[in-house]
Motif scaffolding. Structure first.
Motif, PDB file in Angstrom:
ATOM      1  N   GLN A  23       0.814  -1.222   0.000  1.00 38.81           N
ATOM      2  CA  GLN A  23       0.000   0.000   0.000  1.00 38.81           C
ATOM      3  C   GLN A  23       0.851   1.276   0.000  1.00 38.81           C
ATOM      4  N   GLY A  24       2.088   1.151   0.463  1.00 43.34           N
ATOM      5  CA  GLY A  24       2.923   2.336   0.478  1.00 43.34           C
ATOM      6  C   GLY A  24       2.597   3.259   1.637  1.00 43.34           C
ATOM      7  N   THR A  25       1.958   2.736   2.666  1.00 49.26           N
ATOM      8  CA  THR A  25       1.657   3.577   3.834  1.00 49.26           C
ATOM      9  C   THR A  25       2.871   3.629   4.739  1.00 49.26           C
ATOM     10  N   THR A  26       2.995   4.686   5.488  1.00 57.29           N
ATOM     11  CA  THR A  26       4.096   4.817   6.447  1.00 57.29           C
ATOM     12  C   THR A  26       3.501   5.050   7.829  1.00 57.29           C
ATOM     13  N   LYS A  27       4.318   4.741   8.812  1.00 59.48           N
ATOM     14  CA  LYS A  27       3.862   5.013  10.184  1.00 59.48           C
ATOM     15  C   LYS A  27       3.666   6.522  10.328  1.00 59.48           C
ATOM     16  N   TYR A  52      10.588   3.926  -5.316  1.00 56.94           N
ATOM     17  CA  TYR A  52      10.764   2.550  -4.861  1.00 56.94           C
ATOM     18  C   TYR A  52       9.701   1.648  -5.484  1.00 56.94           C
ATOM     19  N   ARG A  53       8.474   2.194  -5.481  1.00 58.86           N
ATOM     20  CA  ARG A  53       7.379   1.426  -6.080  1.00 58.86           C
ATOM     21  C   ARG A  53       7.634   1.183  -7.571  1.00 58.86           C
ATOM     22  N   MET A  54       8.105   2.229  -8.264  1.00 62.37           N
ATOM     23  CA  MET A  54       8.401   2.088  -9.693  1.00 62.37           C
ATOM     24  C   MET A  54       9.513   1.075  -9.927  1.00 62.37           C
ATOM     25  N   GLU A  55      10.524   1.128  -9.035  1.00 64.30           N
ATOM     26  CA  GLU A  55      11.640   0.190  -9.178  1.00 64.30           C
ATOM     27  C   GLU A  55      11.154  -1.243  -9.012  1.00 64.30           C
ATOM     28  N   ALA A  56      10.280  -1.441  -8.033  1.00 61.03           N
ATOM     29  CA  ALA A  56       9.739  -2.787  -7.801  1.00 61.03           C
ATOM     30  C   ALA A  56       8.949  -3.238  -9.027  1.00 61.03           C
ATOM     31  N   PHE A  57       8.174  -2.294  -9.588  1.00 60.17           N
ATOM     32  CA  PHE A  57       7.367  -2.617 -10.774  1.00 60.17           C
ATOM     33  C   PHE A  57       8.261  -2.973 -11.959  1.00 60.17           C
ATOM     34  N   PHE A  58       9.312  -2.168 -12.136  1.00 57.23           N
ATOM     35  CA  PHE A  58      10.231  -2.445 -13.245  1.00 57.23           C
ATOM     36  C   PHE A  58      10.948  -3.762 -13.038  1.00 57.23           C
ATOM     37  N   ASN A  59      11.335  -4.027 -11.782  1.00 58.00           N
ATOM     38  CA  ASN A  59      11.991  -5.314 -11.494  1.00 58.00           C
ATOM     39  C   ASN A  59      11.096  -6.471 -11.893  1.00 58.00           C
TER      40      ASN A  59
END
Ligand SMILES: *[C@@H]1O[C@H](CO)[C@@H](O)[C@H](O)[C@H]1NC(C)=O
Ligand SMILES: *[C@@H]1O[C@H](CO)[C@@H](O)[C@H](O)[C@H]1NC(C)=O
Length: 224
Positions: A23-27, A52-59
């Motif tokens: 979800q990409g939520t943070t404390k 980071y999310r984009m990197e994960a998607f590209f990975n």
């Protein structure tokens, strides 16, 4: 300026640490504070998360593409390895050759090789051994010369698979001195099947460097 950079780095660390993988939520604690005290660092940490999310998607995409490429390469190698094509003729470059008339049927051994990709055609036995199961195309052309008009003409032969006749072009009459006939076939064959041209009793073929008598076969597509 220095303060903003520091906060940005802090934000990035927090963002990575708090990433929940989906979800990409943070404390709310740390990150919220950073956002409250400095709006520039907040933007920076959001950007960091997005990256980071984009990197994960590209990975993930890269992994899928790599797997697809691996499969495509394997398929291509398979197609390359199974290439099979031969084309042969009775006549050689320097002599006039005739086969027949025989009492018994006999396999015709074509000695002149135009191409024998995959080595499936054996020039000693005249037999094409099917390298792998699939649909194959064959073409047989027979030609004969009676020597003089009025002599009998028997241009005939048969394409056989494992000794069974598949097709047999024939041309016999007493008018022409020369004649030829052709047959083209597509056959579904199993690896190990033996394809050859047989000369039935009574048939007579002649050839020279003009290559009137040809036998050709190639794999259209493999079935496994
Ligand atoms: C993406 O892959 C690289 C190289 O394998 C790795 O170092 C990095 O941590 C990965 N990033 C994510 C977000 O999974
Ligand atoms: C052709 O067949 C003969 C007789 O069976 C055999 O000895 C020879 O090795 C074969 N040639 C090839 C290239 O397979």
């Amino acid at each position: 300026m220095r303060a903003i950079t520091f906060l940005c780095l802090l934000g990035a660390t927090v963002a990575q640490y708090d990433w929940d993988g989906g979800q990409g939520t943070t404390k709310p604690g740390n990150n919220g504070n950073v956002c409250l005290t400095d709006s520039a660092s907040c933007g920076c940490c959001l950007m960091q998360k997005q990256m980071y999310r984009m990197e994960a998607f590209f990975n993930l995409s890269l992994n899928v593409l790599e797997q697809d490429l691996e499969r495509a390469t394997a398929t291509l190698n398979n197609i390359r390895d199974s290439r099979s094509a031969f084309s042969v003729s009775l006549g050689s470059l320097d002599e006039h050759i005739c086969v027949g008339v025989n009492r018994e049927k006999a396999v015709i051994v074509y000695k002149h090789v135009f191409i024998n990709l995959g080595g499936g055609y054996n020039t000693t036995t005249g037999v094409f051994t099917v390298p792998r199961s699939g649909v194959y195309s064959f073409a047989l052309t027979v030609y004969s010369d009676a020597g003089s008009p009025g002599n009998s003409l028997d241009a005939c032969a048969s394409v056989t698979v494992n000794g069974v006749v598949m097709a047999g072009p024939s041309d016999r009459n007493l008018q022409d001195q020369e004649d030829s006939a052709t047959v083209v076939l597509a056959l579904r064959l199993q690896a190990g099947d033996r394809v050859a041209v047989e000369l039935p009793p009574g048939c007579y073929l002649c050839d020279n460097k003009a290559h009137y008598n040809t036998f050709t076969g190639f794999l259209l597509y493999a079935t496994n």
